[in-house]
Enzyme design. Structure first.
Site, mmCIF file in Angstrom:
data_model
loop_
_atom_site.group_PDB
_atom_site.id
_atom_site.type_symbol
_atom_site.label_atom_id
_atom_site.label_comp_id
_atom_site.label_asym_id
_atom_site.label_seq_id
_atom_site.Cartn_x
_atom_site.Cartn_y
_atom_site.Cartn_z
ATOM 1 N N LYS A 58 0.831 -1.210 0.000
ATOM 2 C CA LYS A 58 0.000 0.000 0.000
ATOM 3 C C LYS A 58 0.863 1.256 0.000
ATOM 4 C CE LYS A 58 -4.132 -1.770 2.356
ATOM 5 N NZ LYS A 58 -4.983 -1.616 3.565
ATOM 6 N N ALA A 73 -0.946 0.988 6.302
ATOM 7 C CA ALA A 73 -1.271 -0.056 7.280
ATOM 8 C C ALA A 73 -2.311 -1.009 6.727
ATOM 9 C CB ALA A 73 -1.779 0.585 8.569
ATOM 10 N N ASP A 74 -2.338 -2.210 7.289
ATOM 11 C CA ASP A 74 -3.374 -3.170 6.959
ATOM 12 C C ASP A 74 -3.650 -4.015 8.202
ATOM 13 O OD1 ASP A 74 -4.786 -4.270 4.324
ATOM 14 O OD2 ASP A 74 -4.420 -5.954 5.668
ATOM 15 N N THR A 75 -4.918 -4.336 8.420
ATOM 16 C CA THR A 75 -5.328 -5.081 9.612
ATOM 17 C C THR A 75 -6.069 -6.353 9.221
ATOM 18 O OG1 THR A 75 -5.564 -3.023 10.876
ATOM 19 C CG2 THR A 75 -6.654 -4.968 11.772
ATOM 20 N N GLY A 112 -0.295 -4.546 10.327
ATOM 21 C CA GLY A 112 1.027 -4.274 9.775
ATOM 22 C C GLY A 112 1.113 -2.794 9.446
#
Length: 197
Positions: A58, A73-75, A112
């Site tokens: 991203k 970020a990624d969840t 992350g």
């Protein structure tokens, strides 16, 4: 964060991440990433590596300009018992399936995060919070999905909304479950700032 020598760019369209940064009074602008997340594959049992790879992807779609630091970020929700990661539900049935997996169990919410600055500096990490749900009834699951329409949330729930009554125990940072581990982000930004001065 008042003495920042850079401009922070949030590479996300998530209103929750934006609100968390606002709450922490961390100045930022938004430049949404349109990266193709299907380019990253999940290897069973490696959720941290997966979310960090997604965060890095991203961020790569929003390269920092001079004087900028890009936050991406990624969840995901990780079910240790099955090794499965839960992203956003595809539809109603998928959301029901997710709640059945989490009911009466402890799952992990893993975010992350990647911070990339205009000099090529990068700091990536994963933050984990353990969340235990009480046992849910089918009626509770159906009612929550109907009211919350949680199709834009990893694991199909928002802890800051009606799903707060599902949570029996939480270990780790609360805001990580909302979508951004703001304490860890703040500390990482301070470290990057210190390295430049």
């Amino acid at each position: 964060m008042n003495a920042m020598t850079y401009r922070l760019v949030l590479a996300s369209g998530s209103p929750r991440r934006h609100e968390i940064l606002d709450l922490a009074r961390i100045p930022h602008t938004i430049r949404v990433s349109h990266a193709d997340e299907s380019a990253v594959s999940y290897r069973v049992g490696e959720p941290e590596a997966y979310v960090m790879a997604l965060a890095r992807l991203k961020g790569s779609a929003v390269p920092p300009e001079n004087g900028e630091v890009v936050l991406s970020a990624d969840t995901v929700v990780y079910i240790p018992q099955t090794g499965e990661v839960l992203g956003k539900p595809k539809d109603h049935d998928d959301a029901v399936r997710m709640f059945r997996l989490m009911s009466g169990r402890t799952h992990k919410v893993i975010t992350g995060v990647c911070l990339t600055d205009w000099t090529g500096g990068e700091k990536c990490f994963a933050e984990t919070t353990e969340v235990t749900f009480r046992t849910l009834t089918e009626d509770e699951i159906e009612e929550y999905i109907e009211i919350a329409q949680p199709y834009d949330k990893a694991g199909a729930y928002g802890i800051q909304e009606e799903a707060c009554v599902f949570v029996k125990e939480l270990k780790g940072e609360y805001y990580n479950v909302v979508g951004l581990p703001v304490t860890a982000v703040y500390e990482a930004l301070r470290e990057m700032e210190a390295q430049r001065t």
